[in-house]
Write a protein that holds these residues in place. Structure first.
Motif, short mmCIF file in Angstrom:
data_model
loop_
_atom_site.label_atom_id
_atom_site.label_comp_id
_atom_site.label_asym_id
_atom_site.label_seq_id
_atom_site.Cartn_x
_atom_site.Cartn_y
_atom_site.Cartn_z
N LEU A 104 4.28 17.42 0.38
CA LEU A 104 5.71 17.58 0.62
C LEU A 104 6.07 17.52 2.10
CD1 LEU A 104 6.66 20.37 -1.95
CD2 LEU A 104 7.37 17.97 -1.98
N LEU A 105 5.22 18.05 2.98
CA LEU A 105 5.54 18.03 4.41
C LEU A 105 5.67 16.60 4.95
CD1 LEU A 105 5.99 19.42 7.12
CD2 LEU A 105 3.50 19.51 7.42
N PRO A 106 4.70 15.71 4.73
CA PRO A 106 4.90 14.32 5.19
C PRO A 106 6.11 13.66 4.55
CG PRO A 106 2.61 14.72 4.64
CD PRO A 106 3.36 15.91 4.16
N TYR A 107 6.35 13.91 3.26
CA TYR A 107 7.51 13.33 2.60
C TYR A 107 8.81 13.80 3.23
CZ TYR A 107 4.53 11.67 -1.26
OH TYR A 107 3.59 11.02 -2.03
N LEU A 108 8.89 15.10 3.53
CA LEU A 108 10.10 15.64 4.15
C LEU A 108 10.34 15.01 5.51
CD1 LEU A 108 12.44 17.69 4.32
CD2 LEU A 108 10.80 19.35 5.21
N LEU A 109 9.30 14.87 6.31
CA LEU A 109 9.45 14.29 7.64
C LEU A 109 9.85 12.82 7.58
CD1 LEU A 109 6.37 16.00 9.32
CD2 LEU A 109 8.78 16.51 9.74
N ALA A 148 1.59 1.63 -0.73
CA ALA A 148 1.78 0.34 -0.06
C ALA A 148 2.14 0.55 1.41
CB ALA A 148 2.87 -0.47 -0.76
N SER A 149 2.89 1.60 1.70
CA SER A 149 3.27 1.88 3.08
C SER A 149 2.06 2.24 3.92
CB SER A 149 4.30 3.03 3.12
OG SER A 149 4.70 3.30 4.43
N VAL A 150 1.15 3.02 3.35
CA VAL A 150 -0.07 3.39 4.06
C VAL A 150 -0.89 2.15 4.40
CG1 VAL A 150 -2.29 4.60 3.81
CG2 VAL A 150 -0.17 5.70 3.06
N TYR A 151 -0.85 1.18 3.49
CA TYR A 151 -1.63 -0.04 3.71
C TYR A 151 -0.80 -1.19 4.26
CZ TYR A 151 -6.14 1.42 2.24
OH TYR A 151 -7.37 2.04 2.23
N SER A 152 0.29 -0.86 4.98
CA SER A 152 1.19 -1.90 5.47
C SER A 152 0.49 -2.88 6.42
CB SER A 152 2.40 -1.27 6.16
OG SER A 152 1.99 -0.40 7.19
N ARG A 153 -0.53 -2.41 7.13
CA ARG A 153 -1.20 -3.32 8.07
C ARG A 153 -2.02 -4.38 7.34
NH1 ARG A 153 -6.60 -2.15 10.19
NH2 ARG A 153 -7.65 -0.55 8.96
N TYR A 154 -2.27 -4.17 6.05
CA TYR A 154 -3.02 -5.16 5.27
C TYR A 154 -2.12 -6.15 4.53
CZ TYR A 154 -7.28 -2.37 5.88
OH TYR A 154 -8.35 -1.71 6.41
N ALA A 155 -0.80 -5.94 4.54
CA ALA A 155 0.11 -6.76 3.74
C ALA A 155 0.20 -8.18 4.29
CB ALA A 155 1.49 -6.13 3.71
N ARG A 156 0.16 -9.17 3.41
CA ARG A 156 0.35 -10.56 3.84
C ARG A 156 1.76 -10.77 4.38
NH1 ARG A 156 -2.32 -13.79 -1.32
NH2 ARG A 156 -4.49 -13.19 -0.92
N GLY A 166 2.72 4.09 7.66
CA GLY A 166 3.97 4.78 7.85
C GLY A 166 4.06 6.27 7.66
N VAL A 167 3.29 6.87 6.77
CA VAL A 167 3.54 8.25 6.40
C VAL A 167 3.55 9.17 7.62
CG1 VAL A 167 2.70 10.20 5.05
CG2 VAL A 167 2.57 7.90 4.12
N PHE A 168 2.49 9.16 8.42
CA PHE A 168 2.47 10.06 9.57
C PHE A 168 3.08 9.41 10.81
CE2 PHE A 168 -1.16 7.56 10.81
CZ PHE A 168 -1.16 7.62 12.20
N ALA A 169 3.01 8.07 10.89
CA ALA A 169 3.53 7.38 12.07
C ALA A 169 5.03 7.56 12.19
CB ALA A 169 3.17 5.90 12.00
N TYR A 170 5.74 7.61 11.08
CA TYR A 170 7.19 7.85 11.13
C TYR A 170 7.49 9.24 11.68
CZ TYR A 170 7.64 3.72 8.13
OH TYR A 170 7.59 2.44 7.63
N ALA A 171 6.69 10.24 11.28
CA ALA A 171 6.90 11.60 11.78
C ALA A 171 6.69 11.67 13.28
CB ALA A 171 5.95 12.57 11.06
N LYS A 172 5.68 10.99 13.77
CA LYS A 172 5.42 10.98 15.21
C LYS A 172 6.54 10.28 15.96
CE LYS A 172 2.15 9.47 18.74
NZ LYS A 172 0.86 8.78 19.02
N ALA A 173 7.00 9.15 15.44
CA ALA A 173 8.07 8.41 16.10
C ALA A 173 9.35 9.23 16.19
CB ALA A 173 8.34 7.10 15.35
N GLY A 174 9.58 10.06 15.18
CA GLY A 174 10.82 10.82 15.16
C GLY A 174 10.76 12.17 15.82
N PHE A 175 9.58 12.82 15.80
CA PHE A 175 9.53 14.23 16.17
C PHE A 175 8.40 14.61 17.12
CE2 PHE A 175 10.90 13.56 11.74
CZ PHE A 175 12.25 13.81 11.91
N GLY A 176 7.66 13.66 17.64
CA GLY A 176 6.68 13.98 18.65
C GLY A 176 5.25 14.08 18.14
N ASP A 177 4.35 14.31 19.10
CA ASP A 177 2.92 14.22 18.82
C ASP A 177 2.41 15.29 17.85
OD1 ASP A 177 2.53 12.01 20.49
OD2 ASP A 177 2.37 13.28 22.26
#
Length: 477
Positions: free
Chosen positions: A369-374, A219-227, A74-85
Motif C-alpha cells: 500500500l505504501l508504494p501504491y499511495l506514493l 508491466a511498469s516495473v519491467y518498463s525498461r524491457y518494453a519494446r 516506476g513503482v519506487f522511481a515515481y516516489a523518489k521523483a516526487g518526494f525525495g531520496d
C-alpha cells in the motif's frame, strides 16, 4: 555495472507478466475468505470499491508511463521523483519487502495444498517438512532465474496460460451448477454465520482484495524491457480487466452452489474445496494441482520483480551499488541472492507463527500500500504541475480526478488494514533503513533533508509502537 543490452518484451509478454503476477495464490483463496467475511451483497460492494480503486491506480500507472517516459521501474522511481531520496528508498524497500513476503505466502500455500493430501506431514504449510520443501524450491528457482530473464519470462508466459485454464473450468462448473435459490439465501449473509454490520463485512474483505490485485504494476516495473513504451500502459489495463473478471466470478459464483457457512469452512485453497462441493473429489485434486502450477509461476514472476526492484534502486543510487551488478546472463545476481536469502529467513520464521497463512497475506497487502499511495500522490502532482501535458492539456483535469480517487482508495485501505499491520510495517522499514545509510555513505551524501528527518522520526516512533505491541502481546503474529 554491465552494459549488456537487455532483452525486449512484447505486449503479450508484458500482459502475461501482469496476469502472471496477479493470478497467483490469492484467487484460489477468494471463496473461503469472502464467505467468512460476507455474503454476495457485501462482496459486490467490496469488489465495486476495490475494482474502482485499483482501476484508478492502474490508470495512474498508465498515465505516468506516458507522461514521464524518462522514469523506469516506476513503482519506487515515481516516489523518489516526487518526494525525495528517503521516501523513494522507503517505497523501493517497502515494495521489495512486500514482494518477498508475498513469495513466502506462496510457499506456505504450497505447503497447505500438499497438506490436503498429506495432512500429517505438511499440516497447514508451516510444519518442518513443509518448510524444508519450500527452501529446496526457493533455491531451485534461484538458480533457474540466474540463467537469464528471457528464459524465465518465456516460462512465465507458458505457465500463465496453463494456470488460467483450470480457473475457467471451475467458473464454468459453478455456472452449470448455479442455483438461484441458494444464491438468494446467501445474498444478505445466509444462515449459520455471525451477524455483523455491512461496513464491517466489507472491511474484512479489503486486505484480500489488495493482495489479489498486487501485480497490477508488473508491466511498469519491467518498463525498461518494453519494446514500445506505450505497451506498458496497455498491458496494465488489459491485465487488470482480464484478472478482475476472473476474481469476481470466482468470488460470487460459489455462493450459488452451497450455503455460505459451508463455503467458509472449507480448507485452503478454498476454491478447491468449493469445487469439490459440486463435482466431487476430482475437483479438489484438479484445482490443487492448478494451485501448485499457478503459485510456482507467480513465484517465478515475483522473484524476477524483487530482483529488478533492488537492481533498479541500486542503479539510481537508492540502494547499495552491490545490488546493481549483473551476471553474464544480464540477471541482477546479487539482488537475487539477497531476495532469496530474506525469503528463506521468513519461511523458516513461519514455524513459530500461529497463523502463517493469513499473516503473510495481510502483511504483503499492507507493505504494497505504501508504494501504491506514493504513486497515486505523484500522479496528482504531475497532473497539477502539467509536466508531459504540453500537447494534451485537456487531459489534465481528468487525470487529476483519477489520481485523487486513487489516493483516497489507498488511504482507505490503510484504515481498513488496521493499526497493528501498519506498525509492523514500520518495524521492518526501520530495519531496512540500514541499507539507506549504506547507500548514502557510498555516495558521501547527506542522510536527510529537514522533511526527510521528520519522516524518519515518525518511522522510528511507529516502529517502537510495533515493537512494544509485539513484546506485550497486543500485536500477535
Amino acid at each position: 555495472m554491465s552494459e549488456r543490452p537487455v532483452t525486449k518484451l512484447s505486449l503479450l509478454a508484458l500482459f502475461a507478466m501482469v496476469v502472471g503476477s496477479m493470478v497467483g495464490a490469492g484467487i484460489f483463496n477468494l471463496p473461503g475468505r469472502f464467505a467468512i467475511a460476507t455474503g454476495p451483497f457485501g462482496a459486490i460492494i467490496a469488489w465495486a470499491i476495490a475494482g474502482t480503486g485499483m482501476y484508478m491506480l492502474a490508470r495512474v500507472f498508465q498515465t505516468l508511463a506516458a507522461k514521464r517516459p524518462d522514469i523506469d521501474s516506476g513503482v519506487f522511481a515515481y516516489a523518489k521523483a516526487g518526494f525525495g531520496d528517503y521516501v523513494g528508498f522507503l517505497s523501493a524497500f517497502g515494495y521489495w519487502l512486500g514482494s518477498c513476503l508475498g513469495n513466502v505466502f506462496y510457499w506456505v500455500l504450497i505447503g497447505s495444498t500438499l497438506g490436503r493430501f498429506f495432512p500429517e506431514v505438511f499440516g497447514d504449510g508451516s510444519s518442518a517438512p513443509a518448510i524444508a520443501v519450500s527452501l529446496v524450491g526457493i533455491w531451485l528457482f534461484h538458480f533457474l532465474i540466474l540463467r537469464g530473464v528471457e528464459q524465465a519470462a518465456y516460462i512465465n508466459t507458458v505457465v500463465t496460460i496453463a494456470k488460467i485454464v483450470p480457473i475457467l473450468v471451475a467458473i464454468l462448473s459453478f455456472i452449470f451448477f448455479f442455483h438461484y435459490d441458494q444464491f438468494a439465501e446467501n445474498f444478505f449473509g445466509g444462515t449459520g454465520m455471525p451477524e455483523k454490520p455491512l461496513l464491517q463485512q466489507v472491511r474484512d474483505t479489503m486486505l484480500i482484495t489488495v493482495f489479489v490485485f498486487i501485480g497490477i504494476e508488473g508491466a511498469s516495473v519491467y518498463s525498461r524491457y518494453a519494446r514500445t513504451r506505450s505497451d506498458v500502459g496497455r498491458a496494465t489495463i488489459l491485465g487488470f480487466v482480464a484478472v478482475t473478471g476472473l476474481m469476481v466470478a470466482v468470488t460470487l459464483l460459489p455462493y450459488a452452489v452451497a450455503p455460505r457457512a459451508v463455503i467458509a469452512g472449507v480448507a485452503n485453497p478454498s476454491l478447491a474445496g468449493a469445487l469439490e462441493l459440486v463435482v466431487g473429489h476430482w475437483g479438489a485434486v484438479f484445482i490443487s494441482i492448478s494451485v501448485l502450477v499457478s503459485v510456482l509461476g507467480a513465484y517465478l514472476a515475483w522473484s524476477l520483480i524483487c530482483a529488478e526492484v533492488l537492481f533498479a534502486a541500486a542503479g539510481s543510487k537508492d540502494m547499495p551499488r552491490v545490488f546493481g551488478t549483473q551476471n553474464a546472463n544480464a540477471v541482477p545476481a546479487n539482488a537475487l541472492w539477497l531476495t532469496n536469502g530474506v525469503v528463506s529467513c521468513f519461511v523458516i520464521s513461519t514455524f513459530w507463527s500461529r497463523d502463517a497463512f493469513n499473516l503473510m497475506l495481510d502483511m504483503t497487502s499492507v507493505t504494497a500500500l505504501l508504494p501504491y499511495l506514493l504513486v497515486a500522490i505523484y500522479g496528482v502532482q504531475v497532473a497539477r504541475g502539467g509536466e508531459g501535458y504540453e500537447h494534451t492539456s485537456g487531459e489534465r483535469g481528468r487525470d487529476l480526478v483519477i489520481g485523487a480517487l486513487a489516493v483516497i482508495y489507498t488511504l482507505f485501505m490503510f484504515v481498513a488494514a488496521g493499526l497493528e499491520y501498519v506498525l509492523l510495517m514500520a518495524v521492518l522499514c526501520l530495519a531496512g533503513t540500514v541499507l539507506y545509510f549504506w547507500a548514502r555513505k557510498e555516495q558521501n551524501a547527506r542522510l536527510f533533508s529537514g522533511v526527510e528527518l521528520l519522516i524518519f522520526v515518525v518511522t522510528i516512533a511507529a516502529a517502537l509502537g510495533g515493537i512494544y505491541g509485539l513484546v506485550t502481546g497486543t500485536i500477535k503474529i
